[in-house]
Structure formats: C-alpha cells, structure tokens
Design a protein around this motif. Structure first.
Motif, mmCIF file in Angstrom:
data_model
loop_
_atom_site.group_PDB
_atom_site.id
_atom_site.type_symbol
_atom_site.label_atom_id
_atom_site.label_comp_id
_atom_site.label_asym_id
_atom_site.label_seq_id
_atom_site.Cartn_x
_atom_site.Cartn_y
_atom_site.Cartn_z
ATOM 1 N N ILE A 132 0.895 -1.246 0.231
ATOM 2 C CA ILE A 132 -0.119 -0.115 0.050
ATOM 3 C C ILE A 132 0.767 1.212 0.000
ATOM 4 O O ILE A 132 0.524 2.080 -0.686
ATOM 5 C CB ILE A 132 -1.115 0.069 1.262
ATOM 6 N N ARG A 133 2.238 1.262 0.743
ATOM 7 C CA ARG A 133 2.918 2.436 0.732
ATOM 8 C C ARG A 133 3.578 2.730 -0.523
ATOM 9 O O ARG A 133 3.744 3.715 -1.169
ATOM 10 C CB ARG A 133 4.017 2.142 1.455
ATOM 11 N N ILE A 134 3.777 1.202 -1.489
ATOM 12 C CA ILE A 134 4.643 1.603 -2.662
ATOM 13 C C ILE A 134 3.357 2.242 -3.692
ATOM 14 O O ILE A 134 3.650 3.096 -4.243
ATOM 15 C CB ILE A 134 4.970 0.064 -3.244
ATOM 16 N N ALA A 135 2.073 1.647 -3.467
ATOM 17 C CA ALA A 135 1.042 2.074 -4.307
ATOM 18 C C ALA A 135 0.797 3.545 -4.064
ATOM 19 O O ALA A 135 0.603 4.554 -5.199
ATOM 20 C CB ALA A 135 -0.233 1.391 -4.192
ATOM 21 N N ILE A 441 11.343 14.220 0.482
ATOM 22 C CA ILE A 441 10.563 13.447 1.304
ATOM 23 C C ILE A 441 11.219 12.651 2.214
ATOM 24 O O ILE A 441 12.149 12.115 2.136
ATOM 25 C CB ILE A 441 9.755 12.798 0.381
ATOM 26 N N SER A 442 10.728 12.890 3.446
ATOM 27 C CA SER A 442 11.288 12.071 4.910
ATOM 28 C C SER A 442 10.758 10.727 4.890
ATOM 29 O O SER A 442 11.263 10.146 5.657
ATOM 30 C CB SER A 442 11.136 13.211 5.934
ATOM 31 N N SER A 443 9.476 10.615 4.304
ATOM 32 C CA SER A 443 8.573 9.491 4.825
ATOM 33 C C SER A 443 9.191 8.173 3.666
ATOM 34 O O SER A 443 9.941 8.230 2.877
ATOM 35 C CB SER A 443 7.175 9.641 4.565
ATOM 36 N N ALA A 448 9.565 4.780 -3.209
ATOM 37 C CA ALA A 448 8.572 4.571 -4.165
ATOM 38 C C ALA A 448 8.786 5.715 -5.248
ATOM 39 O O ALA A 448 8.810 5.435 -6.568
ATOM 40 C CB ALA A 448 6.846 4.943 -3.833
ATOM 41 N N PHE A 449 9.057 6.815 -4.950
ATOM 42 C CA PHE A 449 9.408 7.951 -5.712
ATOM 43 C C PHE A 449 10.721 7.822 -6.702
ATOM 44 O O PHE A 449 10.742 7.930 -7.955
ATOM 45 C CB PHE A 449 9.794 9.501 -4.931
#
Length: 543
Positions: A132-135, A441-443, A448-449
C-alpha cells in the motif's frame, strides 16, 4: 446418495448438486507470493510489447485460430489478438485498450510504462516495504510527473493557413508504422481530413464524418483523400453513364417493387390473362415509381434495397442512373455529405429532399471487375473519405490502423493544443523532477518516488535499444545534458540525425496522451498491488 459419472450427484431426495473434485490439489497464493505472481504476468506482457516501441520498433505477426494473419506494431491491436489466460495479463490488455479508446495513440508506451512500474514494485517488495505504501508513493510520484509535464509543455496554436506543425506531429505518430515510406503524404492526408471536419470554435472533431476505405491493389502512394464519400458499389446497369456532373440525388430506403400486404399472402395465377394482368400491374407500378423520382428533378437514385432486372431496365430507358444495395451507414453518410433527406416512401419524395453533388464517378481497378463509386464536391463538404491502396490485405489493414492513430493525435491537438517532445525527452525530464522531489520527502514514500523515476527511464531505454544504440550510455548522456542545459526537449536520437534535440527533429507528442499514460499506468499498478489472494485449481494453468 447415488453419484453419476462426472461431477453431478443426487441426494436421497433426487436433488442434484455438483461435486468439486481434486480439492486436495487446489492451491492458494496469498501475500507476497500472490503479488509476485501478478507482477510476473504483467511484466511478461510488457516485455512482449517492448520491442515494438519507437520508430525502429519491430512488428508482430499474429495468427488467429482460423488462420487469419495480422502484421502490426500497434500495441492495442497486438494485445487484443493475443490469447491471454492470466487475469492480470487481461488487465494489461484492457489498459492498452482504454488508452486507445481515450487517446488513440501511445498504446505500446503505456504498457511498457506499467511493466517498468511493476518491475520496480517487485524490488521494493523484496526490501520489505508494504504494497500500500508503494502504491500510494507511485500515485504521488505520478502527480509530480504530470506537474512537470505541464511545466515543460509548449503551446501549439492551430492555424488553418499553416498546417506544417500539425503535419510534423502526425509524422511523429506514423514514424514507427509500416506507412513510413510515404509518411509525409499520409500525415498530410490525416491533417487535411481532420481539418475538413473540425469545429475549431467548439474545439471538437466529429469522427463520424471521416470514413476509411481500403482496396487491395496499387501502391501505398496511391492513397488519397476524397472530399466526399466512396461507396463500394457500382451503377446498377453496365450501360449507365460512368460519370455524372451537377448531380441531384434521391436517397431511398424503399425498394423498387410493387407494394405487398403486410400479412402472409398467396396469389394463384390460373390463366394466361391473369398472368398478363399481373405483369401489366407490375410494369405500371415500376413506371409510376421511376416517374415519381424523375418528376422531382433527380438525376441519380441511390437505393438501400435491390430491384429486379425489369426495374433496372426501366431506369436505364428513362435515363435515371441508379445504385442499389447501399448499406445503412453509407446511406447516412451520403445524406450528411450531400445535404439530402432519406426518403422512406415514394409518395414522400420531393425536390427539396434531394441531395447535391458536383460529381459522381465510377472507379475501376486494374484488370479486375471491381468498381467503386465516388461522390465528390458535395453541398456539405465536411464529410471526407480516406481511400487506402496497398499490395495486399495486411498492408491495407495496417495502413488503416496507422492513419487512425494519426487522426486521433490531430484530434487531440484540436481539443488541447499543448505538446511535449518525444524520443523519451518528456519521460527523462519527468524522471529528473521525480528524483529531485524524492530527496525532499522524509517518509517511506521516497523509495517509491525513486523507483517511479527509474521506471520512467524504461521508455527511453527501450527506444535506444530498439534503435541499435547502447541503452545505458545513450540514456546517461541525454540525462546529464538535460540537467546541464536545462533543456527538456533532449531525447534519444532514434533516427540517427545527429542531434538529440527533439524540437529540431520535430518529434512531437500531445500532452494529453503523455498525461493519460502516466495516470492509467499508475492506477493499474496500484490496483494490482492491492490484490494479495489468488485461488487456483491448478497453479500452472493461468497463474
């Protein structure tokens, strides 16, 4: 309980029910195993299409179960004709089809992009990142890429007095097609066809007014644009004139035959007098029908239905040329083009319902007896026909598909006049922008980016590979030059013209098409990453 041969059984009350056999052999894939299975299926489809990308891309030969052969490099057509069992592979087919329905171009690119995203997703799953984090990361990265596309897009004003930019865009589309040997001629035909039917005030193009007709024989260079309608018919009598000028057309959907009662009927002819009376009645009716058409001032009758030899001979005697068995779509197109009204009954025909055409002529082809009818210089000249010639049926069909892509691209430019540059230039520019955004982005989504940025490079890599260049070296050089020179028009020099500047090479793609590719690919990958359970009776079949 008694069991019959097969899977059907009956209980003690005689009620049937189905027994599911081999339950012990049934397998179930869950979690990461299911995701890996999906990704493998999607990547297989993308790998198949990858070699067809770009101007030097290779064609595929598809042979159907009944022996029909199709040779094409159109992504949507290849996938439509592929025999695909895996459900995720079917989603890839639908992805290409939705790109074709909405845009009409970029059907191969969108599948290659989705395959690259799935490949990157597999690497991230191996690192232990939740699907889900990847999507979610991919979706955010897609929005970032679209934002970059908006920034680098150039306006492309449409000027009827200068169609050259549109022609260059159509040539980009046709560059990878089989028609590229006469590719400027085809591009001009596509642009002129769209401009003939386009409503520039409403920014709309009615594709119903553009008809593609093909006839085997002749060369691709013999393809022409007819400002009117071509019908695959000829005059009903061989002695009728082969060319008519200043024609008034009566467009009929009623047959030249005596009226019949609606109910079942039977007529017994018991004597010679009855036969003569019946024949005389039929002659009078034929004569009356022809006279009704002649009285309106019509000089050509186009009939949806057939008529027998007697009516045909009478039409010849009365100097009223006619065409029979013209199909419904053609009848409607002729009515639109000539400004005529379709007449359902002879009693309703009148002079104000006639259409007008400057010229109607019969075309003959080679030594065959095949003929076609051309209706030109119509009152409403917005209806046009592209008449395609080719050495065999496969070439004609592929030319039709190629021209359809070009027509769609020009239509998209009429609707949205912004463009980006091809040759992988837009993808590299977006990849650089997404990679830079990842550093902010820190998360967890930063992974994924970066993966999305790498996936974007799959298109220029494939273009370089298919053009016989060294993929990694070519991409590294173009990418570094884009960063140094801040020029988002630099791409892969597939045609070996000595410059990587796609603006100079006139390699142009519509912004709408590129945005749609990113959106559709990221949405499909998100859907696939959310499926984590498969149940299959036999793991080797279909999965």
């Amino acid at each position: 309980m008694s069991a019959l041969p097969g899977n059907l059984a009956f209980d003690e009350y005689g009620r049937p029910f189905i027994i599911l056999r081999d339950q012990d052999k049934e397998k179930r894939l869950t979690g990461t195993d299911a995701l890996k299975s999906h990704i493998m299926a999607g990547r297989t489809i993308a790998t198949t299409l990858r070699s067809s990308l770009g101007p030097k891309g290779l064609d595929k030969m598809m042979v159907s179960s009944d022996g029909d052969v199709t040779v094409t490099n159109d992504g949507a057509t290849i996938l439509k004709l592929m025999d695909v069992d895996h459900e995720i592979a079917k989603l890839m087919v639908q992805l290409s089809q939705s790109q074709d329905d909405e845009i009409g171009d970029g059907t191969t690119g969108v599948v290659v992009m989705a395959g690259a995203l799935l490949e990157q997703a597999e690497t991230l799953l191996d690192k232990g990142i939740h699907p889900i984090r990847i999507a979610d990361g991919f979706e955010m990265a897609a929005q970032c890429a679209i934002k970059r596309l908006e920034q680098i897009a150039d306006n492309f004003p449409i000027d009827l007095n200068n169609l050259e930019p549109l022609i260059q865009t159509a040539m980009t589309t046709l560059g990878s097609k089989i028609v590229n040997k006469c590719h400027r001629q085809m591009a001009e035909i596509a642009v002129n066809a769209v401009m003939a039917v386009a409503d520039l005030e409403k920014r709309d193009v009615n594709f119903e007014l553009i008809k593609l007709e093909g006839k085997v024989g002749g060369r691709l260079e013999d393809t022409m644009l007819v400002r009117g309608v071509i019908v695959d018919k000829d005059f009903s009598h061989p002695q009728m004139p082969k060319e008519l000028k200043d024609v008034k057309l009566a467009i009929l959907t009623c047959p030249f035959e005596p009226p019949k009662p609606k109910t079942k009927h039977k007529l017994d002819v018991t004597s010679v007098e009855d036969y003569h009376a019946l024949r005389k009645y039929e002659q009078e009716k034929f004569s009356e029908m022809v006279q009704q058409v002649k009285d309106t001032g019509a000089t050509l009758a186009i009939c949806q239905w057939g008529f027998d030899d007697e009516a045909n001979h009478l039409l010849l005697q009365r100097n009223l040329p006619a065409v029979r068995w013209v199909g419904g779509p053609e009848i409607e197109l002729i009515a639109i083009a000539t400004g005529g009204r379709i007449v359902p009954r002879f009693e309703e025909i009148s002079a104000d319902k006639l259409g007008y055409a400057g010229r109607v002529k019969e075309l003959q082809f080679g030594t065959t007896k095949e003929r076609m009818l051309v209706i030109e210089e119509c009152r409403n000249s917005r209806a046009v026909t592209i008449f395609i010639r080719g050495g065999n049926k496969m070439i004609v069909e592929e030319a039709k598909r190629s021209l359809h892509d070009a027509l769609c691209v020009i239509r998209n430019l009429v609707k949205d006049d912004r463009v980006v540059y091809g040759g992988g230039a837009a993808e590299i520019a977006c990849s650089i922008a997404v990679a830079e955004e990842a550093n902010k982005i820190s998360s967890l989504e930063q992974y994924a980016f970066r993966a999305f940025a790498e996936a974007l490079e799959a298109v220029p890599l494939a273009l370089a590979e298919n053009s016989g260049l060294s993929p990694i070296e070519t991409l590294s050089e173009v990418r570094s030059r884009q960063v140094k020179e801040n020029n988002p028009a630099l791409g892969v020099d597939c045609m070996l013209k000595g410059t990587c500047d796609m603006k100079e090479q006139h390699v142009i793609e519509t912004l709408h098409s590129k945005k749609q590719q990113l959106v559709l690919a990221s949405q499909l990958v998100k859907m696939i990453l959310k499926i984590d359970d498969i149940r299959s009776a036999n793991e080797s079949e279909g999965y």
